[in-house]
Design an enzyme around this catalytic site. Structure first.
Site, mmCIF file in Angstrom:
data_model
loop_
_atom_site.group_PDB
_atom_site.id
_atom_site.type_symbol
_atom_site.label_atom_id
_atom_site.label_comp_id
_atom_site.label_asym_id
_atom_site.label_seq_id
_atom_site.Cartn_x
_atom_site.Cartn_y
_atom_site.Cartn_z
ATOM 1 N N ARG A 97 -101.410 -50.132 -93.761
ATOM 2 C CA ARG A 97 -102.416 -51.188 -93.663
ATOM 3 C C ARG A 97 -101.841 -52.477 -93.092
ATOM 4 N NH1 ARG A 97 -106.509 -49.346 -97.656
ATOM 5 N NH2 ARG A 97 -107.622 -51.302 -97.488
ATOM 6 N N TYR A 100 -103.187 -54.668 -90.163
ATOM 7 C CA TYR A 100 -104.353 -55.507 -90.459
ATOM 8 C C TYR A 100 -103.963 -56.663 -91.390
ATOM 9 C CZ TYR A 100 -109.231 -56.531 -91.874
ATOM 10 O OH TYR A 100 -110.447 -57.128 -92.128
ATOM 11 N N LYS A 153 -103.782 -60.545 -90.166
ATOM 12 C CA LYS A 153 -104.662 -61.578 -90.724
ATOM 13 C C LYS A 153 -103.841 -62.698 -91.353
ATOM 14 C CE LYS A 153 -108.848 -59.965 -89.885
ATOM 15 N NZ LYS A 153 -109.836 -60.682 -89.066
ATOM 16 N N ARG A 163 -115.494 -46.735 -93.578
ATOM 17 C CA ARG A 163 -115.433 -47.464 -94.842
ATOM 18 C C ARG A 163 -116.317 -46.774 -95.879
ATOM 19 N NH1 ARG A 163 -115.751 -53.592 -92.409
ATOM 20 N NH2 ARG A 163 -116.710 -52.538 -90.651
ATOM 21 N N VAL A 164 -116.117 -47.122 -97.142
ATOM 22 C CA VAL A 164 -116.676 -46.308 -98.215
ATOM 23 C C VAL A 164 -118.211 -46.260 -98.182
ATOM 24 C CG1 VAL A 164 -116.575 -48.187 -99.967
ATOM 25 C CG2 VAL A 164 -116.497 -45.790 -100.673
ATOM 26 N N GLN A 172 -110.483 -46.732 -108.629
ATOM 27 C CA GLN A 172 -110.200 -48.001 -107.942
ATOM 28 C C GLN A 172 -111.507 -48.769 -107.729
ATOM 29 O OE1 GLN A 172 -110.102 -44.957 -106.574
ATOM 30 N NE2 GLN A 172 -110.238 -44.934 -104.345
ATOM 31 N N THR A 173 -111.410 -50.100 -107.690
ATOM 32 C CA THR A 173 -112.629 -50.906 -107.609
ATOM 33 C C THR A 173 -112.687 -51.747 -106.337
ATOM 34 O OG1 THR A 173 -111.759 -52.908 -108.671
ATOM 35 C CG2 THR A 173 -112.624 -51.157 -110.128
ATOM 36 N N ARG A 174 -113.916 -52.082 -105.956
ATOM 37 C CA ARG A 174 -114.196 -53.065 -104.912
ATOM 38 C C ARG A 174 -115.449 -53.825 -105.366
ATOM 39 N NH1 ARG A 174 -109.972 -51.097 -103.715
ATOM 40 N NH2 ARG A 174 -109.238 -50.422 -101.662
ATOM 41 N N ARG A 183 -110.179 -55.030 -106.821
ATOM 42 C CA ARG A 183 -110.443 -56.185 -105.956
ATOM 43 C C ARG A 183 -111.742 -56.877 -106.386
ATOM 44 N NH1 ARG A 183 -110.785 -54.647 -100.034
ATOM 45 N NH2 ARG A 183 -108.522 -54.541 -100.070
HETATM 46 P P1 NAD Z 1 -116.770 -54.633 -87.024
HETATM 47 O O1 NAD Z 1 -115.794 -53.627 -86.594
HETATM 48 O O2 NAD Z 1 -118.184 -54.221 -87.244
HETATM 49 O O3 NAD Z 1 -116.795 -55.870 -86.020
HETATM 50 C C1 NAD Z 1 -115.677 -56.293 -85.295
HETATM 51 C C2 NAD Z 1 -116.146 -56.627 -83.889
HETATM 52 O O4 NAD Z 1 -115.029 -57.139 -83.131
HETATM 53 C C3 NAD Z 1 -116.661 -55.407 -83.141
HETATM 54 O O5 NAD Z 1 -117.879 -55.693 -82.511
HETATM 55 C C4 NAD Z 1 -115.555 -55.106 -82.133
HETATM 56 O O6 NAD Z 1 -116.030 -54.428 -81.003
HETATM 57 C C5 NAD Z 1 -115.036 -56.507 -81.852
HETATM 58 N N1 NAD Z 1 -113.674 -56.544 -81.335
HETATM 59 C C6 NAD Z 1 -112.562 -55.978 -81.861
HETATM 60 N N2 NAD Z 1 -111.487 -56.221 -81.095
HETATM 61 C C7 NAD Z 1 -111.927 -56.979 -80.057
HETATM 62 C C8 NAD Z 1 -111.285 -57.559 -78.927
HETATM 63 N N3 NAD Z 1 -109.964 -57.407 -78.702
HETATM 64 N N4 NAD Z 1 -112.030 -58.285 -78.069
HETATM 65 C C9 NAD Z 1 -113.354 -58.453 -78.264
HETATM 66 N N5 NAD Z 1 -114.016 -57.930 -79.326
HETATM 67 C C10 NAD Z 1 -113.307 -57.193 -80.203
HETATM 68 O O7 NAD Z 1 -116.188 -55.282 -88.370
HETATM 69 P P2 NAD Z 1 -116.844 -56.343 -89.345
HETATM 70 O O8 NAD Z 1 -116.907 -55.733 -90.672
HETATM 71 O O9 NAD Z 1 -118.059 -56.934 -88.747
HETATM 72 O O10 NAD Z 1 -115.683 -57.451 -89.379
HETATM 73 C C11 NAD Z 1 -115.819 -58.651 -88.642
HETATM 74 C C12 NAD Z 1 -114.697 -59.604 -89.007
HETATM 75 O O11 NAD Z 1 -114.736 -59.883 -90.408
HETATM 76 C C13 NAD Z 1 -113.297 -59.037 -88.709
HETATM 77 O O12 NAD Z 1 -112.449 -60.081 -88.296
HETATM 78 C C14 NAD Z 1 -112.863 -58.504 -90.062
HETATM 79 O O13 NAD Z 1 -111.467 -58.480 -90.184
HETATM 80 C C15 NAD Z 1 -113.502 -59.528 -91.005
HETATM 81 N N6 NAD Z 1 -113.703 -58.955 -92.342
HETATM 82 C C16 NAD Z 1 -114.725 -58.082 -92.594
HETATM 83 C C17 NAD Z 1 -114.860 -57.551 -93.866
HETATM 84 C C18 NAD Z 1 -115.971 -56.613 -94.249
HETATM 85 O O14 NAD Z 1 -115.980 -56.171 -95.399
HETATM 86 N N7 NAD Z 1 -116.917 -56.291 -93.398
HETATM 87 C C19 NAD Z 1 -113.950 -57.887 -94.875
HETATM 88 C C20 NAD Z 1 -112.913 -58.747 -94.557
HETATM 89 C C21 NAD Z 1 -112.804 -59.305 -93.294
HETATM 90 N N1 UDP Z 2 -112.902 -44.565 -100.075
HETATM 91 C C1 UDP Z 2 -113.254 -43.333 -100.604
HETATM 92 N N2 UDP Z 2 -113.884 -42.449 -99.801
HETATM 93 C C2 UDP Z 2 -114.199 -42.707 -98.495
HETATM 94 C C3 UDP Z 2 -113.843 -43.975 -97.961
HETATM 95 C C4 UDP Z 2 -113.192 -44.873 -98.783
HETATM 96 O O1 UDP Z 2 -113.000 -43.062 -101.780
HETATM 97 O O2 UDP Z 2 -114.783 -41.845 -97.840
HETATM 98 C C5 UDP Z 2 -112.215 -45.531 -100.946
HETATM 99 C C6 UDP Z 2 -110.947 -46.134 -100.357
HETATM 100 O O3 UDP Z 2 -109.837 -45.277 -100.586
HETATM 101 C C7 UDP Z 2 -110.874 -47.443 -101.128
HETATM 102 C C8 UDP Z 2 -112.343 -47.834 -101.322
HETATM 103 O O4 UDP Z 2 -113.085 -46.627 -101.149
HETATM 104 O O5 UDP Z 2 -110.269 -47.237 -102.390
HETATM 105 C C9 UDP Z 2 -112.836 -48.877 -100.334
HETATM 106 O O6 UDP Z 2 -112.470 -48.423 -99.051
HETATM 107 P P1 UDP Z 2 -112.973 -49.089 -97.705
HETATM 108 O O7 UDP Z 2 -112.369 -48.282 -96.609
HETATM 109 O O8 UDP Z 2 -114.434 -49.263 -97.698
HETATM 110 O O9 UDP Z 2 -112.381 -50.556 -97.699
HETATM 111 P P2 UDP Z 2 -111.050 -51.267 -98.211
HETATM 112 O O10 UDP Z 2 -111.512 -52.154 -99.302
HETATM 113 O O11 UDP Z 2 -110.066 -50.256 -98.710
HETATM 114 O O12 UDP Z 2 -110.557 -51.996 -97.023
#
Ligand code: NAD
Ligand code: UDP
Length: 313
Positions: free
Chosen positions: A147, A150, A154, A191-192, A214-216, A280
């Protein structure tokens, strides 16, 4: 405190993704002119309906920002693949977008005198040893684990924002986003929530990693976007956690999704990926005190809306 509306020009990187596209919609609804830059690596053009005040630019932000010279009032950096499946398939792209891409976005904000918002993540806390996680917690991250592309990217982005803020006086804010879901996620996102919903609707087994203890804490995308706009319009620098305190085990998530879909899918227990965080939940004190943020959407209703979206795909 600045209100953005008619006449405000806002640049959103990653504007075609889950969070970015809903954020774009919210900004358009406020009357802003929005430019969304995306290379569609994980997002989709379909997520952005045509709008007279929306410009969509297909570009990789690691190559620069081909968005013209007219200054923006705010630059919101959301481009980055965010699914753990992506961490294993496109780690170099993730490292680049949250380093080189972040520099491009920061430089543009600095040149324009714009406010800058950086989409960081609860992943900066790694597999947290403190629960719930306050912004003051420095985290427990494996710097070379699967991981790390990422988490560390970040953390690097946060360091870059901090340096621009401290040394160049950039008006910036960092938001640490906790597990957010909603319509426009890809069914095969990995994602889950999209996994469980797609599996339940297809009558396939729901794949729980490990024993599912595990929790989210699940946040519906509308709640997140409300908080993002509040942060944008505030003077806060942060970092600020945004999410909800609806902490569920993965097993509970599977049971809720089976109930809400009426699916007779079974549950299949599979191997737990390395470094998968155990627990989390955000400490939302800062979001409440700085922004007056309060999550409003219960997971039952957010999940129902998301299931309806997936069912029509
Ligand atoms: P997502 O994958 O749906 O969106 C990401 C977008 O960025 C996509 O449209 C992708 O095509 C674009 N992208 C990626 N690399 C690029 C590049 N090099 N140039 C131009 N565009 C690019 O994911 P999301 O869930 O919408 O996440 C959006 C942001 O929020 C990310 O920065 C992610 O790390 C952050 N974030 C999301 C979550 C969540 O739970 N959804 C949690 C923590 C952080
Ligand atoms: N997870 C799972 N089954 C799936 C996808 C995810 O059990 O098909 C679990 C994963 O291992 C983690 C949690 O669900 O413990 C949340 O995973 P996710 O990929 O959504 O996001 P994360 O919070 O880990 O970035």
């Amino acid at each position: 405190m600045t209100t953005y509306g008619t006449g405000s020009r806002i640049l959103v990187t990653g504007g075609a993704g889950l969070v970015g596209s809903h954020l774009v919609d919210a900004l358009l609804a406020k009357g802003c002119d929005v430019t969304a830059v995306d290379n569609f690596v994980t997002g989709s053009r379909e997520n952005l309906a045509a709008h007279p005040r929306l410009t969509v630019v297909e570009a990789d932000v690691t190559e620069g920002l081909p968005v013209g010279d007219e200054p923006f009032d705010a630059v919101l950096h959301f481009a980055c693949p965010a699914s753990p499946v992506d961490f294993e398939t496109i780690p170099l792209e993730i490292l680049r977008v949250d380093s080189i891409g972040t520099f491009h976005a920061l430089d543009r904000a600095l040149a324009d005198g714009a406010r800058f918002l950086m989409a960081s993540t609860s992943e900066v806390y790694g597999d947290p040893l403190v629960h719930p996680q306050p912004e003051s917690y420095w985290g427990n991250v494996n710097p070379i684990g699967i991981r790390s592309c990422y988490d560390e990217a970040k953390r690097f982005s946060e360091a870059a924002v901090a340096a621009y803020h401290r040394h160049k006086g950039l008006d910036a804010a960092i938001v640490r986003i906790f597990n957010t879901y909603g319509p426009r996620m890809r069914p095969d996102d990995g994602r889950v929530i999209p996994n469980f919903i797609s599996q339940a609707l297809a009558g396939e087994p729901l794949t729980i990693h490990g024993d599912g203890s595990q929790t989210r804490s699940l946040c519906y995308v509308d709640d997140l976007v409300r908080g993002l706009v509040m942060l944008l319009e505030s003077d806060a620098y942060g970092p600020v956690n945004l999410g909800t305190e609806f902490e569920l085990t993965v097993r509970e998530m599977a049971e809720i999704i089976l109930r809400l879909t009426g699916s007779s899918s079974t549950i299949e227990y599979t191997d737990r990926p390395a470094d998968d965080p155990e627990r989390r939940r955000p400490d939302l004190t800062a979001a409440r005190e700085l922004l007056g943020y309060e999550p409003q959407v219960h997971y039952e209703s957010g999940l129902k809306t998301t299931i309806d979206y997936f069912a029509t795909r």
